[in-house]
Write a protein that holds these residues in place. Structure first.
Motif, PDB file in Angstrom:
ATOM      1  N   ALA A 125       0.755  -1.259  -0.071  1.00 25.69           N
ATOM      2  CA  ALA A 125       0.139  -0.061  -0.042  1.00 25.69           C
ATOM      3  C   ALA A 125       1.002   1.120   0.129  1.00 25.69           C
ATOM      4  O   ALA A 125       0.873   2.318  -0.708  1.00 25.69           O
ATOM      5  CB  ALA A 125      -0.944   0.012   1.288  1.00 25.69           C
ATOM      6  N   VAL A 126       1.791   1.384   0.728  1.00 19.00           N
ATOM      7  CA  VAL A 126       2.887   2.299   0.757  1.00 19.00           C
ATOM      8  C   VAL A 126       3.499   2.732  -0.456  1.00 19.00           C
ATOM      9  O   VAL A 126       3.790   3.749  -0.997  1.00 19.00           O
ATOM     10  CB  VAL A 126       3.857   2.169   1.829  1.00 19.00           C
ATOM     11  CG1 VAL A 126       4.934   3.331   1.787  1.00 19.00           C
ATOM     12  CG2 VAL A 126       3.104   2.345   3.324  1.00 19.00           C
ATOM     13  N   PHE A 127       4.114   1.586  -1.141  1.00 22.84           N
ATOM     14  CA  PHE A 127       4.541   1.626  -2.511  1.00 22.84           C
ATOM     15  C   PHE A 127       3.581   2.196  -3.613  1.00 22.84           C
ATOM     16  O   PHE A 127       3.968   3.046  -4.297  1.00 22.84           O
ATOM     17  CB  PHE A 127       4.898   0.263  -3.096  1.00 22.84           C
ATOM     18  CG  PHE A 127       6.468  -0.376  -2.685  1.00 22.84           C
ATOM     19  CD1 PHE A 127       7.523   0.412  -3.036  1.00 22.84           C
ATOM     20  CD2 PHE A 127       6.366  -1.326  -1.855  1.00 22.84           C
ATOM     21  CE1 PHE A 127       8.745  -0.106  -2.558  1.00 22.84           C
ATOM     22  CE2 PHE A 127       7.782  -1.895  -1.501  1.00 22.84           C
ATOM     23  CZ  PHE A 127       8.809  -1.227  -1.789  1.00 22.84           C
ATOM     24  N   MET A 161      -2.401   3.097   3.171  1.00 23.28           N
ATOM     25  CA  MET A 161      -3.343   2.143   3.173  1.00 23.28           C
ATOM     26  C   MET A 161      -4.485   2.868   3.066  1.00 23.28           C
ATOM     27  O   MET A 161      -5.593   2.373   2.045  1.00 23.28           O
ATOM     28  CB  MET A 161      -3.536   1.109   4.481  1.00 23.28           C
ATOM     29  CG  MET A 161      -4.675   0.200   4.506  1.00 23.28           C
ATOM     30  SD  MET A 161      -4.196  -1.234   3.316  1.00 23.28           S
ATOM     31  CE  MET A 161      -3.053  -2.138   4.248  1.00 23.28           C
ATOM     32  N   ALA A 162      -4.884   4.066   3.689  1.00 23.76           N
ATOM     33  CA  ALA A 162      -5.953   4.805   3.368  1.00 23.76           C
ATOM     34  C   ALA A 162      -6.141   5.091   1.853  1.00 23.76           C
ATOM     35  O   ALA A 162      -7.456   5.249   1.443  1.00 23.76           O
ATOM     36  CB  ALA A 162      -5.995   6.099   4.334  1.00 23.76           C
ATOM     37  N   HIS A 163      -4.988   5.541   1.361  1.00 25.93           N
ATOM     38  CA  HIS A 163      -5.139   5.900  -0.304  1.00 25.93           C
ATOM     39  C   HIS A 163      -5.497   4.669  -1.086  1.00 25.93           C
ATOM     40  O   HIS A 163      -6.316   4.538  -1.866  1.00 25.93           O
ATOM     41  CB  HIS A 163      -3.759   6.431  -0.607  1.00 25.93           C
ATOM     42  CG  HIS A 163      -3.685   6.558  -2.190  1.00 25.93           C
ATOM     43  ND1 HIS A 163      -4.378   7.307  -2.969  1.00 25.93           N
ATOM     44  CD2 HIS A 163      -2.815   5.539  -2.890  1.00 25.93           C
ATOM     45  CE1 HIS A 163      -4.311   7.047  -4.250  1.00 25.93           C
ATOM     46  NE2 HIS A 163      -3.147   6.102  -4.326  1.00 25.93           N
ATOM     47  N   GLY A 168      -9.348   2.402  -4.373  1.00 25.04           N
ATOM     48  CA  GLY A 168      -9.950   0.893  -5.100  1.00 25.04           C
ATOM     49  C   GLY A 168      -9.047   0.026  -5.412  1.00 25.04           C
ATOM     50  O   GLY A 168      -9.119  -0.987  -5.967  1.00 25.04           O
ATOM     51  N   LEU A 169      -7.633   0.467  -4.872  1.00 21.47           N
ATOM     52  CA  LEU A 169      -6.654  -0.604  -5.209  1.00 21.47           C
ATOM     53  C   LEU A 169      -6.381  -1.667  -4.189  1.00 21.47           C
ATOM     54  O   LEU A 169      -6.048  -2.903  -4.826  1.00 21.47           O
ATOM     55  CB  LEU A 169      -5.283   0.189  -5.106  1.00 21.47           C
ATOM     56  CG  LEU A 169      -5.231   1.364  -6.128  1.00 21.47           C
ATOM     57  CD1 LEU A 169      -4.006   2.198  -5.746  1.00 21.47           C
ATOM     58  CD2 LEU A 169      -5.136   0.781  -7.541  1.00 21.47           C
ATOM     59  N   ILE A 170      -6.733  -1.812  -3.137  1.00 17.94           N
ATOM     60  CA  ILE A 170      -6.667  -2.759  -2.173  1.00 17.94           C
ATOM     61  C   ILE A 170      -8.041  -2.785  -1.456  1.00 17.94           C
ATOM     62  O   ILE A 170      -8.636  -1.832  -0.902  1.00 17.94           O
ATOM     63  CB  ILE A 170      -5.625  -2.515  -1.108  1.00 17.94           C
ATOM     64  CG1 ILE A 170      -4.211  -2.570  -1.688  1.00 17.94           C
ATOM     65  CG2 ILE A 170      -5.981  -3.455   0.019  1.00 17.94           C
ATOM     66  CD1 ILE A 170      -3.123  -2.457  -0.656  1.00 17.94           C
ATOM     67  N   THR A 171      -8.670  -4.036  -1.349  1.00 13.58           N
ATOM     68  CA  THR A 171      -9.719  -4.258  -0.809  1.00 13.58           C
ATOM     69  C   THR A 171      -9.767  -5.281   0.314  1.00 13.58           C
ATOM     70  O   THR A 171      -8.484  -5.897   0.420  1.00 13.58           O
ATOM     71  CB  THR A 171     -10.859  -4.704  -1.682  1.00 13.58           C
ATOM     72  OG1 THR A 171     -10.231  -5.946  -2.439  1.00 13.58           O
ATOM     73  CG2 THR A 171     -11.221  -3.641  -2.834  1.00 13.58           C
ATOM     74  N   GLY A 172     -10.630  -5.435   1.084  1.00 14.41           N
ATOM     75  CA  GLY A 172     -10.361  -6.571   2.193  1.00 14.41           C
ATOM     76  C   GLY A 172     -10.413  -7.965   1.550  1.00 14.41           C
ATOM     77  O   GLY A 172     -10.653  -8.281   0.266  1.00 14.41           O
ATOM     78  N   ASN A 173      -9.995  -8.734   2.252  1.00 14.39           N
ATOM     79  CA  ASN A 173      -9.905 -10.409   1.970  1.00 14.39           C
ATOM     80  C   ASN A 173     -11.066 -11.111   1.993  1.00 14.39           C
ATOM     81  O   ASN A 173     -12.123 -10.639   2.181  1.00 14.39           O
ATOM     82  CB  ASN A 173      -8.774 -10.972   2.826  1.00 14.39           C
ATOM     83  CG  ASN A 173      -9.041 -11.104   4.106  1.00 14.39           C
ATOM     84  OD1 ASN A 173     -10.241 -10.867   4.938  1.00 14.39           O
ATOM     85  ND2 ASN A 173      -8.016 -11.390   5.120  1.00 14.39           N
TER      86      ASN A 173
END
Length: 202
Positions: A125-127, A161-163, A168-173
């Motif tokens: 997420a930071v990357f 992570m907030a970004h 919409g790049l990362i969602t929950g598992n």
């Protein structure tokens, strides 16, 4: 040294060209199938062999900077990176130098880059946050409180992570958790890259 050499063998995950439809380990109905096709056809990510993609293989730091570099058109860095463990013949050498120059990647606490180190979801997420800032995109501020494991996101990764969530790049598992300390996989990375390649994202 052994880990660095292992990372070089993993380079095959990024340099062996193949069409997604030929990957025997990517079922047509898999949730990541379309993403694998998009990133392989786009030359951003390739197979681990001429017929396999290895969707469950863990992602390394070298892989992440390489795919982001390729997504940017593989620009030539101004010079070599400052990391003593990144030799100029490593497959990710130019990508690391570019990522360091543009504030996308920094080293570990010991001064090394750690190209063979696996990447957690919060590290990824930071990357992504830094990469989107480099591209001049509007940074999102997603709400993390909806996730029951939000308290497990480390302070240095909260903004990233907030970004990633807001864009919409990362969602929950599957359990609906962020799983910030969980290792990122190649299938997850392919889906994220496809989202980055979609104009509506960001």
């Amino acid at each position: 040294m052994k880990r660095a050499l292992c990372a070089l063998f993993i380079a095959a995950a990024l340099v062996l060209p193949a069409s997604a439809v030929s990957f025997t380990d990517v079922p047509d109905g898999a949730w990541y199938a379309a993403a694998v096709e998009a990133v392989s056809d786009g030359g951003v990510m390739s197979g681990t062999s001429s017929t396999t993609f290895s969707p469950d293989q863990l992602v390394t730091r070298g892989m992440v900077v390489t795919v982001l570099w390729r997504l940017s058109g593989s620009p030539a860095p101004a010079g070599a990176s400052s990391f003593p463990d990144v030799l100029d013949w490593y497959y990710y050498a130019d990508a690391v130098a570019w990522a360091e120059e543009n504030g996308i990647a920094s080293g570990r606490s010991d001064g090394a880059f750690g190209g063979g180190d696996t990447v957690t979801r919060e590290q990824l997420a930071v990357f992504l946050y830094r990469f989107c800032a480099y591209r001049g995109e509007q940074l999102a501020n997603g709400v993390l409180d909806h996730y029951r494991d939000v308290d497990q996101v480390q302070g240095w990764a909260l903004e990233g992570m907030a970004h990633a969530v807001g864009a919409g790049l990362i969602t929950g598992n599957d359990e609906g958790d962020l799983d910030p300390g969980g290792s990122a996989t190649r299938s997850q990375l392919a889906v994220i890259l496809q989202r980055l390649m979609t104009p509506a994202v960001g």
